[in-house]
Design an enzyme around this catalytic site. Structure first.
Site, PDB file in Angstrom:
ATOM      1  N   ARG A  57       0.791  -1.223   0.000  1.00  0.00           N
ATOM      2  CA  ARG A  57       0.000   0.000   0.000  1.00  0.00           C
ATOM      3  C   ARG A  57       0.827   1.278   0.000  1.00  0.00           C
ATOM      4  O   ARG A  57       0.548   2.206  -0.740  1.00  0.00           O
ATOM      5  CB  ARG A  57      -0.908   0.055   1.242  1.00  0.00           C
ATOM      6  CG  ARG A  57      -2.219  -0.625   1.081  1.00  0.00           C
ATOM      7  CD  ARG A  57      -2.643  -1.166   2.413  1.00  0.00           C
ATOM      8  NE  ARG A  57      -1.689  -2.168   2.828  1.00  0.00           N
ATOM      9  CZ  ARG A  57      -1.787  -3.458   2.525  1.00  0.00           C
ATOM     10  NH1 ARG A  57      -2.811  -3.888   1.861  1.00  0.00           N
ATOM     11  NH2 ARG A  57      -0.863  -4.329   2.886  1.00  0.00           N
ATOM     12  N   THR A  58       1.842   1.327   0.848  1.00  0.00           N
ATOM     13  CA  THR A  58       2.555   2.596   0.991  1.00  0.00           C
ATOM     14  C   THR A  58       3.212   2.983  -0.333  1.00  0.00           C
ATOM     15  O   THR A  58       3.035   4.089  -0.835  1.00  0.00           O
ATOM     16  CB  THR A  58       3.586   2.517   2.133  1.00  0.00           C
ATOM     17  OG1 THR A  58       2.903   2.129   3.317  1.00  0.00           O
ATOM     18  CG2 THR A  58       4.264   3.850   2.362  1.00  0.00           C
TER      19      THR A  58
HETATM   20  C1  NCD Z   1       2.616  -0.906   8.210  1.00  0.00           C
HETATM   21  C2  NCD Z   1       4.125  -0.741   8.323  1.00  0.00           C
HETATM   22  O1  NCD Z   1       4.839  -0.946   7.342  1.00  0.00           O
HETATM   23  O2  NCD Z   1       4.534  -0.355   9.408  1.00  0.00           O
HETATM   24  N1  NCD Z   1       2.208  -1.167   6.892  1.00  0.00           N
HETATM   25  C3  NCD Z   1       1.752  -0.121   6.146  1.00  0.00           C
HETATM   26  O3  NCD Z   1       2.510   0.670   5.662  1.00  0.00           O
HETATM   27  N2  NCD Z   1       0.419   0.024   6.010  1.00  0.00           N
HETATM   28  C4  NCD Z   1       2.015  -1.858   9.155  1.00  0.00           C
HETATM   29  C5  NCD Z   1       2.578  -3.240   9.230  1.00  0.00           C
HETATM   30  O4  NCD Z   1       3.464  -3.635   8.488  1.00  0.00           O
HETATM   31  O5  NCD Z   1       2.071  -3.976  10.083  1.00  0.00           O
END
Ligand code: NCD
Length: 309
Positions: A57-58
């Site tokens: 997602r990011t």
């Molecule tokens: C998170 C992260 O990378 O900290 N993921 C994200 O970017 N939505 C949460 C996770 O990995 O649990």
């Protein structure tokens, strides 16, 4: 000049209420804008990214955000396919990629990595996850989601459940919530409580209860923020085995929640929210993921344009 112009986004500690609200307003503006107008915001601009840890997602929301604004993106999504694998240092990699882009997004397993990159880069750096430390753009998205779905943040009863020790989204969220007047409950297995060294200095601004029993709070919460147990960050496999699957939000539990409560999760989810919750009206984690594209577009628009947009 807008205050985000050419600024690094490393920690939510630097984002006060006024700055957060500025990003939320910019996000509303992006959502309401015509596609033709949006494409002007970052026309001719390039987003560079370096992801040393897995991401779905990011990274993709940053890529779709810059595309939405008419810009382009380039970068490394898998460190094993780059010169980092040959032994190139983070400093050298950052120096080179920053010369190819206008803003650089970094995710790395080490605490302090983004701060270090920002010192070296000649372009603004956005922290997209630094070890167990922080994940500021996730918090912007989380707070925006709360605001959109609940129409306010002040006055809400918020529970944060899961791996509070290693989850970086939790720390950024706590730093963000200290700007608001919320009733906060932290719920986790005893061994995964928040690190007091990372929160001692915000205790004056933020009070919370700590418990391992979600049943104590579930009926009264307005927002339940669930996190994944961060398996990869446990120094010891056995420590992980002890807490694995120690809490699961199922539809039975959701039935006890207020009708208008919302359940959030930064995702990825493993087993902490069962799939049957997805169809409940409280489940808002997929909406939350979608808002991430717009909040990131707003932030990029502000960083890239001296006078905002
Ligand atoms: C998170 C992260 O990378 O900290 N993921 C994200 O970017 N939505 C949460 C996770 O990995 O649990």
């Amino acid at each position: 000049m807008n205050e985000f112009y050419k600024k690094n986004i490393i920690s939510v500690r630097n984002l006060d209420k006024q700055k957060l609200e500025l990003i939320f307003d910019a996000t509303d503006k992006i959502i309401d804008m015509s596609q033709d107008k949006r494409r002007e915001i970052a026309r001719g601009k390039t987003l560079g990214y370096l992801f040393f840890e897995p991401s779905t997602r990011t990274r993709l929301s940053f890529e779709s955000a810059i595309a939405l604004l008419g810009g382009t993106s380039l970068g490394i999504a898998d460190a094993t396919s780059s010169s980092i694998h040959k032994g190139e240092t983070l400093g050298d990699t950052v120096k080179v990629i920053s010369s190819y882009c206008d803003v650089l997004v970094l995710r790395h397993s080490l605490d302090g990595s983004s701060r270090f990159a920002a010192e070296i880069s000649n372009k603004p750096v956005i922290n997209a996850g630094s070890g167990t430390e922080e994940h500021p753009t996730q918090t912007i998205q989380d707070l925006y989601t709360i605001k959109k779905e609940k129409k306010k943040i002040d006055g809400l009863k918020i529970g944060i459940a899961g791996d509070l020790k290693y989850g970086r989204t939790v720390y950024s969220l706590l730093y963000g919530l200290r700007n608001y007047d919320v009733d906060l409950h932290l719920i986790s297995p005893e061994s995964l409580r928040i690190r007091s060294d990372s929160t001692y200095d915000i205790k004056k601004e933020l009070s919370y209860t700590e418990s391992s029993n979600i049943d104590e709070y579930i009926e009264d919460l307005d927002v339940l923020y669930v996190t994944r147990i961060q398996k990869e960050r446990f120094p010891d496999e056995e420590e992980y085995a002890k807490v694995k699957g120690s809490y699961v939000i199922g539809s039975d539990m959701v039935k006890k929640m207020k009708d208008d409560a919302i359940i959030l999760h930064p995702l990825p989810r493993i087993d902490e929210i069962s799939a049957d919750v997805d169809n409940t009206k409280q489940a808002k984690y997929f909406e939350q993921a979608e808002y991430g594209k717009y909040t990131r577009a707003a932030l990029l628009g502000l960083i890239l344009n001296e006078n905002g947009f």
